[in-house]
Design a protein around this motif. Structure first.
Motif, PDB file in Angstrom:
ATOM      1  N   ARG A  78       0.831  -1.206   0.000  1.00 20.56           N
ATOM      2  CA  ARG A  78       0.000   0.000   0.000  1.00 20.56           C
ATOM      3  C   ARG A  78       0.867   1.259   0.000  1.00 20.56           C
ATOM      4  NH1 ARG A  78      -3.377   1.182  -2.545  1.00 20.56           N
ATOM      5  NH2 ARG A  78      -3.949  -0.956  -2.394  1.00 20.56           N
ATOM      6  N   LEU A  79       1.942   1.263   0.795  1.00 21.68           N
ATOM      7  CA  LEU A  79       2.856   2.401   0.840  1.00 21.68           C
ATOM      8  C   LEU A  79       3.498   2.653  -0.523  1.00 21.68           C
ATOM      9  CD1 LEU A  79       4.357   4.478   2.725  1.00 21.68           C
ATOM     10  CD2 LEU A  79       6.155   2.750   2.852  1.00 21.68           C
ATOM     11  N   LEU A  80       3.983   1.587  -1.152  1.00 19.46           N
ATOM     12  CA  LEU A  80       4.595   1.734  -2.480  1.00 19.46           C
ATOM     13  C   LEU A  80       3.579   2.244  -3.496  1.00 19.46           C
ATOM     14  CD1 LEU A  80       6.757  -1.518  -2.628  1.00 19.46           C
ATOM     15  CD2 LEU A  80       7.574   0.823  -2.278  1.00 19.46           C
ATOM     16  N   ASP A  86       0.500   3.830  -2.908  1.00 22.19           N
ATOM     17  CA  ASP A  86      -0.065   5.151  -2.591  1.00 22.19           C
ATOM     18  C   ASP A  86       0.911   6.287  -2.908  1.00 22.19           C
ATOM     19  OD1 ASP A  86      -2.375   3.946  -1.733  1.00 22.19           O
ATOM     20  OD2 ASP A  86      -1.980   4.251   0.415  1.00 22.19           O
ATOM     21  N   ARG A  87       2.177   6.048  -2.681  1.00 24.76           N
ATOM     22  CA  ARG A  87       3.186   7.104  -2.887  1.00 24.76           C
ATOM     23  C   ARG A  87       3.900   6.978  -4.216  1.00 24.76           C
ATOM     24  NH1 ARG A  87       5.104   8.045   3.240  1.00 24.76           N
ATOM     25  NH2 ARG A  87       2.993   8.290   4.021  1.00 24.76           N
ATOM     26  N   ARG A  88       3.472   6.016  -5.025  1.00 25.83           N
ATOM     27  CA  ARG A  88       4.043   5.795  -6.359  1.00 25.83           C
ATOM     28  C   ARG A  88       5.567   5.652  -6.301  1.00 25.83           C
ATOM     29  NH1 ARG A  88       1.493   4.537 -10.259  1.00 25.83           N
ATOM     30  NH2 ARG A  88       2.677   5.655 -11.794  1.00 25.83           N
ATOM     31  N   VAL A  89       6.023   4.872  -5.338  1.00 21.26           N
ATOM     32  CA  VAL A  89       7.450   4.641  -5.136  1.00 21.26           C
ATOM     33  C   VAL A  89       7.895   3.506  -6.044  1.00 21.26           C
ATOM     34  CG1 VAL A  89       9.214   3.920  -3.475  1.00 21.26           C
ATOM     35  CG2 VAL A  89       7.346   5.421  -2.745  1.00 21.26           C
ATOM     36  N   GLY A 127       1.507   0.034  -9.810  1.00 29.09           N
ATOM     37  CA  GLY A 127       2.593   0.838  -9.263  1.00 29.09           C
ATOM     38  C   GLY A 127       3.705   1.070 -10.267  1.00 29.09           C
ATOM     39  N   ARG A 128       4.857   1.383  -9.722  1.00 21.78           N
ATOM     40  CA  ARG A 128       6.028   1.682 -10.544  1.00 21.78           C
ATOM     41  C   ARG A 128       7.154   0.690 -10.272  1.00 21.78           C
ATOM     42  NH1 ARG A 128       7.608   7.563  -9.436  1.00 21.78           N
ATOM     43  NH2 ARG A 128       8.991   7.151 -11.183  1.00 21.78           N
TER      44      ARG A 128
END
Length: 153
Positions: A71-73, A75-78, A103-104
């Motif tokens: 979720r962190l990756l 949500d923050r598009r990491v 994601g990325r």
């Protein structure tokens, strides 16, 4: 973070990614006929010259599928490099498909069974590295660009 600490952190992160290899140069394309001999060694990247603050996010092996981390990756598009063992995603492909599709992140290459590659002959090393690459292609439809062998070999 001070510049020397940043450089040490950057070097540490890069050391975790050592060696960086384009698999096309290392193992050929997924559809190429087997080669009689290994190709020339690829360069190892252990330092990236930059003045920008950089952190390299990697997932090594992939056995623990933490929903909060995903979720962190997302949500923050990491962007993250996922150096996965095929067995680590075989029981829950959806976790990594979500990271890739939404994601990325990219799945990169590791090995099939996490052996010490220095103890294997050329055929064994090829089976470990190319077998993982083939499994990644079959599961995710995209070939890895980087290689992170186990134990820093």
């Amino acid at each position: 973070m001070s510049r020397p600490r940043l450089r040490r952190a950057l070097r540490g992160a890069l050391a975790a990614l050592v060696p960086v290899a384009l698999l096309g140069a290392f193992a050929g394309s997924a559809h190429a006929a087997p080669r009689a001999a290994w190709p020339e060694p690829v360069p190892v990247v252990s330092h990236v010259e930059t003045t920008d603050p950089v952190v390299f996010i990697t997932i090594d092996d992939g056995w623990y599928h933490d929903p909060a981390a995903a979720r962190l990756l997302l949500d923050r598009r990491v962007p993250a490099s996922l150096f996965l063992l095929p067995g680590a995603y075989s029981y829950d492909e959806g976790y990594f498909h979500t990271l890739l599709d939404q994601g990325r992140s990219r799945v990169e290459n590791h090995t099939v069974g996490h052996p010490d590659l220095t103890t294997l002959d050329a055929a064994g090393r090829r089976a470990e590295v190319c077998g993982a690459r083939d499994a990644h292609l079959a599961e995710f439809g995209d070939g890895p660009r980087l290689l992170r062998p186990p134990y820093g070999t």
